[in-house]
Design a protein around this motif. Sequence first.
Motif, mmCIF file in Angstrom:
data_model
loop_
_atom_site.group_PDB
_atom_site.id
_atom_site.type_symbol
_atom_site.label_atom_id
_atom_site.label_comp_id
_atom_site.label_asym_id
_atom_site.label_seq_id
_atom_site.Cartn_x
_atom_site.Cartn_y
_atom_site.Cartn_z
ATOM 1 N N LEU B 78 0.837 -1.198 0.000
ATOM 2 C CA LEU B 78 0.000 0.000 0.000
ATOM 3 C C LEU B 78 0.875 1.252 0.000
ATOM 4 O O LEU B 78 1.912 1.299 0.658
ATOM 5 C CB LEU B 78 -0.917 0.026 1.221
ATOM 6 N N ARG B 79 0.405 2.252 -0.711
ATOM 7 C CA ARG B 79 1.204 3.455 -0.907
ATOM 8 C C ARG B 79 1.744 4.036 0.397
ATOM 9 O O ARG B 79 2.904 4.423 0.494
ATOM 10 C CB ARG B 79 0.353 4.510 -1.637
ATOM 11 N N ASN B 80 0.902 4.088 1.413
ATOM 12 C CA ASN B 80 1.333 4.678 2.688
ATOM 13 C C ASN B 80 2.437 3.890 3.376
ATOM 14 O O ASN B 80 3.045 4.368 4.320
ATOM 15 C CB ASN B 80 0.161 4.781 3.655
ATOM 16 N N TYR B 81 2.619 2.661 2.952
ATOM 17 C CA TYR B 81 3.579 1.805 3.661
ATOM 18 C C TYR B 81 4.866 1.601 2.876
ATOM 19 O O TYR B 81 5.576 0.620 3.038
ATOM 20 C CB TYR B 81 2.920 0.473 4.031
ATOM 21 N N ARG B 82 5.139 2.588 2.022
ATOM 22 C CA ARG B 82 6.386 2.501 1.278
ATOM 23 C C ARG B 82 7.560 2.952 2.143
ATOM 24 O O ARG B 82 7.375 3.477 3.216
ATOM 25 C CB ARG B 82 6.294 3.396 0.044
ATOM 26 N N LEU B 84 9.613 1.241 3.708
ATOM 27 C CA LEU B 84 9.947 0.373 4.833
ATOM 28 C C LEU B 84 10.694 -0.859 4.329
ATOM 29 O O LEU B 84 11.027 -1.754 5.108
ATOM 30 C CB LEU B 84 8.674 -0.066 5.553
#
Lengths: 903, 152
Positions: B78-82, B84
């Motif tokens: 998901l975009r927000n979890y890039r 990492l």
Amino acid sequence: MAPKGGKHPPKQTATAATAASAVAVPPAKDENRTLASKEQTLFKQVLQQYETKQWRKGLKTAEQILKVKPEHGETLAMKGLFLSSLDRKEEGYEHVKRGVRNDMGSHIVWHVYGLMHRADKNWEEALKCYSQANKIERDSLNILGDLAILSIHLRNYPLYVDSRLSILRVAPRLRRNWLGLAIAQHLNGQFAEADRTLRNYEEMLRDVPEGEYDLSEVLLYHATVLDEAGEWERSIEFLQENTGKIVDRQSYSVLRAHLLLKLGRKEPAEWAWELLLEENPDNYEYIKAYVKARGADVDSKDIEQTEAAVKVLDALAEKFPRSLAVRRIALDIVSGQGFETRASSYLTNALSKGVPSIFADVKALYSDREKRQTIGKLAEGYLKALEATETFGVPELAEDDTVESSAAYLWTLYFLAQHYSALSEHSKSLQLLDQAEQHTPSLPEISMLRARVLKRAGDVDGALEAMTAARELDGQDRFLNSKNAKYFLRADRVEEAEKCVGLFTKQDAPSPLQDLIDMQCFWFIEEEGLSYARQGKLALALKRYHQIYNIFNEVDEDQYDFHSYSIRKYTIRAYINLLRYNDQLRSHFRYRGAAKGAINIYLRMHDNPSSISPAPLTNGALEAVAQAEREKAAKKEDERRAKEEAEKEEAAKAASKKEKGKKVANKKPAEEEEPAPAPAVDIDPNGERLLATATPLEDALKFLRPLEKVAGAYVETWALSFEIAVRREKYLQALRALRNAHALDAKDPSLHPLIVRFKVLVSSLPADFNASLKKTLDDGLNGLMGNRSVEVFNAEALQIGGSKYTLASAKGTIAFRGDAGKSETEELLFQLLKDADATLDDTVEALVILRSLSSSRSDEFVKAATAKFPLARVFKTKEELAALKAKREGGAIGDEGKEVVEE
Amino acid sequence: MNIRPATVDDLMGMQNANLHNLPENYAIKYYLYHALTWPQISFVAEDHKGRIVGYILAKMDEEASEEPHGHVTSISVLRNYRRLGLANKLMKLSQQAMKTTFQANHVSLHVRKTNRAALSLYKDTLGFEVVQIEEGYYADGEDAYSMRLNMK
């Protein structure tokens, strides 16, 4: 899958038939059973033609026989099967039923009847037919195989064991049949028997070379069965003995490590988990188990335990510095200064890398007030330091002297904006976002967050505008597109939402929505349902909720093919997992959401049928609409099929050119091809028929039943159950629902007004109401209310404190005092405005209650609410909204039509 | 982030992430087909609240003529979890399992020719190489790069 045989079993006497069957089978008339040799030959052809799917030919052959023997049971049944395969289902059933009546002692007619039911997914009925066929023809592997699958599909474990035993008895040389029996025994809780069966299976496989996947899977399954049986020692020995044959090393090591832990062998357990952590230090299961092996417990409530756990985690963090999971788990259980130090290093690490999700990651800690404050204080500190010195200003980091990139400043602003939004300080949050945008314009993340903040503040239109801006910054990104579509739906602009998602759905789908339904895209369907419900378009809302309901059926039925597939593939552990998952499938939040939405509409329909618009159509009009829709759909379907045929041909050509097959989604795992049923034509695409129901409460029950079965752990399930039961005047059921909810959480605020309402209702039951039932209800209510009077009970809810209880108490007051309690209720609702924890939703709910009371103080309330929630559109007058709109449009001249960009 | 093997319980969460992120979507049955044929080689990343934020859905190529190799059906975060490193971690774990359980010696995947972001992830971050272009691979007629990574 065709009934085997064709040759008649020896002519059965009435006694033989009765002995073979639980129900008495009347002797069939001879002429309905036997055929002359010419017709016998034809009948064999019929069976062959079914096997080879030559349905039209088969139908003709069957008719040839029936010319001579019009009442021949088996031929009638086969004719019915052909008719049904040729889309003449109703006629098909008539023939099959006649066939069954004419020759109840024939296994063929029952088998055919079973096939018909199975094709229609009437699993229970199919099972009955197969059982009957099996009683007549005991050793038919064909019948037994289907019977086994149906019994496991329906979770009839004893019957599954029986049919698996029969299969094994008939064909003991096929190894797979031993495996099937072991699974049945395991599921039926017969661990010792399963163990024995698996050992027999393994005995047959002495000479398998090492490294064979199939055997490896079976061995791991065997060890799992022993583990579940509580035979940990044996399980670990078994693993040890077979270690060379097990290729799935990860599963092997995890199971072994768990067993060591269960057996209390802490030192070897510690090594085992440490080895696993070296493979993957971000696995929560490994981390928590390792801590346990070290004698501490992450999930313990005991302070000494958690302190010990923190020490272990610290050591792990040192060993695996790149594992965020280890450090994140520590944040849950550490407090005070220890928390601050660890949080600081966790946050600065993420902020300097620009990890957008860092706030979402730590948000769960906000339920702890102290941690929330610490995090806010830290982040504010970083911001100041970054502005002044371009470092986070953290002493621990001071030595490495690194100047943070300016991105760190941006992500700190971004973090703080989320922090303040979580504290409902929306304007502060927006201000930080303005700063962030000045620093880095055109970053979709900033616009996305602005959208979320505005949404929370109650400005759906502003939120939509911001989300649209985010998407326009990166039109290639489906995630931004999805979010934009969601915000269109939140603003009740369904058509634009569908256009928006259409930028990414399959171009050859009938519509973007249809593609999303086919792809089982729950979030979109549910959001549309919610939007339609808000707009009062209840037919369409119901339609969406039913679509979700249907998808869950689809997902549930997907398991059918895997009952046999998994045994062939030996992936038994995954299969057992599938069965257990499916058993509680409808506890999924999407099912719960759809059920709640649908039930609430049905309740409204029951309470106030005249409020439903459009008014239910008369039957005639409805039929006309349905007919027109049917024709339209049929035409579409014809076109679609023609297209599909053409494409298939195309694909076949392409495939023959190229050796390599292309991507085929939804590949059917099982080889057995069913006669594909014609795709159902939707005769009610807009839900009018759903809305026209004469039995809304019964329809609501359809959604409720699965919830009661698998979502009983939610108070909401029982609240819905209560609402339906009181309306159906099923008072014992209503009481039971309240009790279940009470047992889950006696203080749940949503439960309180229900109890009060029920108390009032039961007190006003007519004098001739069944006295013993009345007493049961009274006793039950006394139990729920702790023998308090309704006044005291209601006052106590208020004393718990907090806006949710204020609302609960207000609703209670209305329930037992009616109009007489109006001013008291008003007081309560105004008090809610002063509750610090009152959310926008709470406040809106309060306003709805005020208006339902025709309170003269509504305007006063709105004024106060606007002051508290300045951005919330719901408290604005039409004029104010119009002014806002004008302002917005004035500010964006030339931007019209830009919302859905053509890309 | 909790990174672990995918189980049947995760499939709906994976499907949800896939539908949010990518234009190639599949019904649950296709995910089931993966989970019940090669249960070892698909992985998920889950946030602290148990939501699936990234996944790799993988299979083994079944053509007996070739040497065993894995194939990535779908991978996304998901975009927000890039940022990492989730995609990298998921890919590595999957490859490891392909190797030990199925003796795979390479892994392949397809990517749309126009999908620059994905292409750079596979190439630059994960070390894949383009081996050929498959014309008209996708349903809408777009070409695919067929990519491959050798495992030692």
